[in-house]
Structure formats: C-alpha cells, structure tokens
Design a protein around this motif. Structure first.
Motif, PDB file in Angstrom:
ATOM      1  N   PHE A 122      -5.911 -77.854  -0.726  1.00 24.15           N
ATOM      2  CA  PHE A 122      -7.258 -78.226  -0.292  1.00 24.15           C
ATOM      3  C   PHE A 122      -7.403 -78.380   1.221  1.00 24.15           C
ATOM      4  CE2 PHE A 122      -7.044 -79.556  -4.721  1.00 24.15           C
ATOM      5  CZ  PHE A 122      -8.202 -78.979  -5.207  1.00 24.15           C
ATOM      6  N   TRP A 123      -6.339 -78.104   1.976  1.00 24.55           N
ATOM      7  CA  TRP A 123      -6.406 -78.216   3.432  1.00 24.55           C
ATOM      8  C   TRP A 123      -7.465 -77.244   3.958  1.00 24.55           C
ATOM      9  CZ3 TRP A 123      -5.305 -81.208   7.313  1.00 24.55           C
ATOM     10  CH2 TRP A 123      -5.379 -80.696   8.607  1.00 24.55           C
ATOM     11  N   GLY A 124      -8.375 -77.747   4.763  1.00 24.40           N
ATOM     12  CA  GLY A 124      -9.402 -76.911   5.355  1.00 24.40           C
ATOM     13  C   GLY A 124     -10.593 -76.624   4.455  1.00 24.40           C
ATOM     14  N   GLU A 125     -10.573 -77.120   3.227  1.00 27.32           N
ATOM     15  CA  GLU A 125     -11.698 -76.914   2.315  1.00 27.32           C
ATOM     16  C   GLU A 125     -12.875 -77.769   2.781  1.00 27.32           C
ATOM     17  OE1 GLU A 125     -12.325 -74.970  -0.289  1.00 27.32           O
ATOM     18  OE2 GLU A 125     -10.368 -73.983  -0.234  1.00 27.32           O
ATOM     19  N   GLU A 126     -13.958 -77.124   3.108  1.00 31.56           N
ATOM     20  CA  GLU A 126     -15.116 -77.823   3.661  1.00 31.56           C
ATOM     21  C   GLU A 126     -15.697 -78.842   2.684  1.00 31.56           C
ATOM     22  OE1 GLU A 126     -19.426 -76.582   5.405  1.00 31.56           O
ATOM     23  OE2 GLU A 126     -17.727 -75.293   5.939  1.00 31.56           O
ATOM     24  N   TRP A 127     -15.765 -78.478   1.396  1.00 38.32           N
ATOM     25  CA  TRP A 127     -16.361 -79.388   0.426  1.00 38.32           C
ATOM     26  C   TRP A 127     -15.555 -80.676   0.291  1.00 38.32           C
ATOM     27  CZ3 TRP A 127     -14.080 -81.276  -3.950  1.00 38.32           C
ATOM     28  CH2 TRP A 127     -12.950 -80.597  -4.439  1.00 38.32           C
ATOM     29  N   VAL A 128     -14.214 -80.586   0.460  1.00 37.55           N
ATOM     30  CA  VAL A 128     -13.395 -81.800   0.371  1.00 37.55           C
ATOM     31  C   VAL A 128     -13.684 -82.701   1.566  1.00 37.55           C
ATOM     32  CG1 VAL A 128     -11.040 -82.721   0.313  1.00 37.55           C
ATOM     33  CG2 VAL A 128     -11.584 -80.635  -0.957  1.00 37.55           C
ATOM     34  N   GLU A 129     -13.724 -82.112   2.751  1.00 34.03           N
ATOM     35  CA  GLU A 129     -14.009 -82.896   3.954  1.00 34.03           C
ATOM     36  C   GLU A 129     -15.410 -83.504   3.897  1.00 34.03           C
ATOM     37  OE1 GLU A 129     -13.853 -82.530   8.818  1.00 34.03           O
ATOM     38  OE2 GLU A 129     -13.747 -80.709   7.612  1.00 34.03           O
TER      39      GLU A 129
END
Length: 180
Positions: A122-129
C-alpha cells in the motif's frame, strides 16, 4: 468537603493520558518527523489493543458492559441534556460511553491505515493516505466534541471531570445519580 469515591483505576487513567499524548505527538509530527509520527502511531495502536482487553476484564467502571449503552438510551440521554434533565452518572454517561466507542474505533482505523501506508502493498496508494488524513481530522473533531461534552457535564453536575481522570476519584453518588 464532599465524600469522594474511587472510579477510574490507574490503568484507565494512564491509558487515557497516554493516548492523548500519542495522538498529540502523531498530529504534531505528521509532516516533519516521520519516525516519531510512526512510533506515536504504534504506541496508540498498542494502547487501543490494551484498552480493548481491559474493557473486557478490567475493573467495574473500565468494562464496556458498564458504559456501552443502546442507541435508544444514548438518544434519550442526549434529549435529556437538551432539556436540562440529564442524570449524573458515577461512571461514563451514555453519551460519554458512545464517545469512547467512537474515539476507539476511529483511532484503531487511523492506526491501521497508517500501518498500511508503511507496507509494500500500500506504499504510495493515494486512497490509503487520504483515508488516513480523513480519519485524523475526524478524530480531531471527535476529540473536540469529547472535550466539549466533558466541560458541559462537569458544569451541569458541578464536577471537575478532568481532575477525576487524573485522581481517579469523583464525588460520591447522591440522590438520583446512576451508579450502574
């Protein structure tokens, strides 16, 4: 001077103030000090894990069974606040119990999304951030409501609830107070 009774055990009080500190540190360090931000998040996650366990096996007023109420009971209590007829609870009142659940769920979700963002998947996943940031802002709003509720209840019942969360003691129950 009013007789005081012990309500909040030391573990509940240390949990409460440690969670306050970990959230404040994580909030302040979010943009500048990534390592500190992550460690504060891990501390918050560990604290939530502890509190879930303590809510099942802890002392009387620490247990979820003592303060988690039905939505109808919470709605009735909120209505009573608006009309000035709410009763004083020795432990958490129904609105306070609901707030504890909301704060813990939001903090747990915040910790999970923060951790997800550190994983390869999930690194860099916009929805997670974005979800993490949304939850942080929601948690800040819930904290504001929580503090407001503490101030209102303290004023209405002539009781220093912040001091009670430091000392563990509250005024002994009087006529009409709820102790269950």
């Amino acid at each position: 001077m009013a007789t005081m009774v012990k309500i909040w055990d030391p573990l509940v009080r240390v949990f409460h103030w440690s969670l306050v500190a970990s959230f404040a540190i994580a909030w302040i360090s979010a943009e500048e000090w990534n390592d500190l931000h992550q460690w504060a998040g891990y501390a918050a996650g560990a604290l939530i894990g502890f509190r879930l366990l303590w809510g099942l096996v802890g002392t009387r007023y620490a247990r979820f069974a003592q303060f988690v109420r039905s939505p109808g009971t919470v709605a009735g209590y909120l209505k009573d606040i608006l009309t000035g007829r709410e009763r004083r609870y020795l432990g958490h009142n129904p609105a306070g119990g609901m707030m504890i659940v909301a704060l813990m769920l939001c903090m747990a979700a915040l910790c999970v999304t923060g951790w997800l963002y550190t994983t390869d998947a999930f690194w860099g996943e916009e929805w997670v951030e974005e979800t993490h940031e949304l939850l942080a802002n929601l948690l800040l709003a819930l904290v504001g409501l929580h503090v407001g509720g503490v101030l209102v209840a303290g004023f209405r019942h002539r009781e220093n609830l912040v001091r009670a969360m430091v000392t563990g003691r509250k005024r002994a129950p009087g006529t009409g107070d709820v102790t269950a």
